[in-house]
Enzyme design. Sequence first.
Site, short mmCIF file in Angstrom:
data_model
loop_
_atom_site.label_atom_id
_atom_site.label_comp_id
_atom_site.label_asym_id
_atom_site.label_seq_id
_atom_site.Cartn_x
_atom_site.Cartn_y
_atom_site.Cartn_z
N HIS A 53 0.84 -1.21 0.00
CA HIS A 53 0.00 0.00 0.00
C HIS A 53 0.87 1.26 0.00
CE1 HIS A 53 -3.02 -2.70 2.28
NE2 HIS A 53 -3.58 -2.47 1.12
N ARG A 113 -1.47 -5.70 -8.49
CA ARG A 113 -0.33 -6.55 -8.15
C ARG A 113 0.00 -7.48 -9.31
NH1 ARG A 113 -3.03 -7.30 -2.44
NH2 ARG A 113 -4.77 -7.02 -3.84
P1 ADP Z 1 -5.71 -6.07 0.30
O1 ADP Z 1 -6.42 -6.65 1.49
O2 ADP Z 1 -5.79 -6.97 -0.90
O3 ADP Z 1 -4.33 -5.62 0.60
P2 ADP Z 1 -7.02 -3.43 0.16
O4 ADP Z 1 -8.50 -3.28 0.06
O5 ADP Z 1 -6.43 -2.96 1.42
O6 ADP Z 1 -6.62 -4.91 -0.17
O7 ADP Z 1 -6.31 -2.75 -1.09
C1 ADP Z 1 -6.60 -1.48 -1.57
C2 ADP Z 1 -5.95 -1.34 -2.91
O8 ADP Z 1 -4.55 -1.49 -2.78
C3 ADP Z 1 -6.39 -2.35 -3.98
O9 ADP Z 1 -6.42 -1.70 -5.23
C4 ADP Z 1 -5.28 -3.37 -3.96
O10 ADP Z 1 -5.17 -4.02 -5.22
C5 ADP Z 1 -4.09 -2.48 -3.68
N1 ADP Z 1 -2.99 -3.22 -3.08
C6 ADP Z 1 -2.97 -3.94 -1.95
N2 ADP Z 1 -1.77 -4.49 -1.74
C7 ADP Z 1 -0.99 -4.12 -2.79
C8 ADP Z 1 0.36 -4.38 -3.19
N3 ADP Z 1 1.15 -5.18 -2.51
N4 ADP Z 1 0.79 -3.82 -4.32
C9 ADP Z 1 -0.01 -3.05 -5.07
N5 ADP Z 1 -1.29 -2.77 -4.77
C10 ADP Z 1 -1.77 -3.29 -3.65
#
Ligand code: ADP
Length: 164
Positions: free
Chosen positions: A19, A92
Amino acid sequence: MKKKVAVYPGSFDPVTFGHLDIIKRASTIFDHLIVSVFVHSAKKHMFSVEERVAMLKTALKGKKNVSVDCFEGLLVDYVKKKKTKVVIRGLRAISDLDYEFQIAAANRTLYPDIETVFFMPRQRYTYLSSSVVRDIAHFSGDVSKLVPPHVVKAIAARRKKDAK
Ligand code: ADP
């Protein structure tokens, strides 16, 4: 000139280095980034909304053009309230695409002006998700390479409390 504001919504349960990588990239392109925790009461979470907001705030301390918020209800309504039309999401792997595509299309149906902008994280965060962190933590594994130190501490404290 009008400031370019973008909203990055998510569960952030908890915030991970993945994130934070997306936040870093988006905050260099937009004038202001609002990272907003989606309040979904029907879903079971490891951390409360308040705890997730606090962990994000600590992780983003000192970042002048990034703020942390939370919202309930439809994302399109929240985005309009924030007087923007840009939503940030992270991609991802190809496996994220189908889901993200559906959400972006649904949001566009509700609000035709909305633009969903996708960012790719560094390769090493490609397989990182909050649920992977929660699973590793559940079996007392080391999550220090996946989340910031204050989140490692919060996870340990939660595990201790749950074990009582
Ligand atoms: P998660 O539980 O899958 O981490 P979130 O709802 O917190 O999901 O994610 C919010 C956004 O951040 C989504 O668009 C998700 O694809 C993206 N995201 C989460 N982890 C990553 C990562 N490691 N790299 C890139 N984007 C991410």
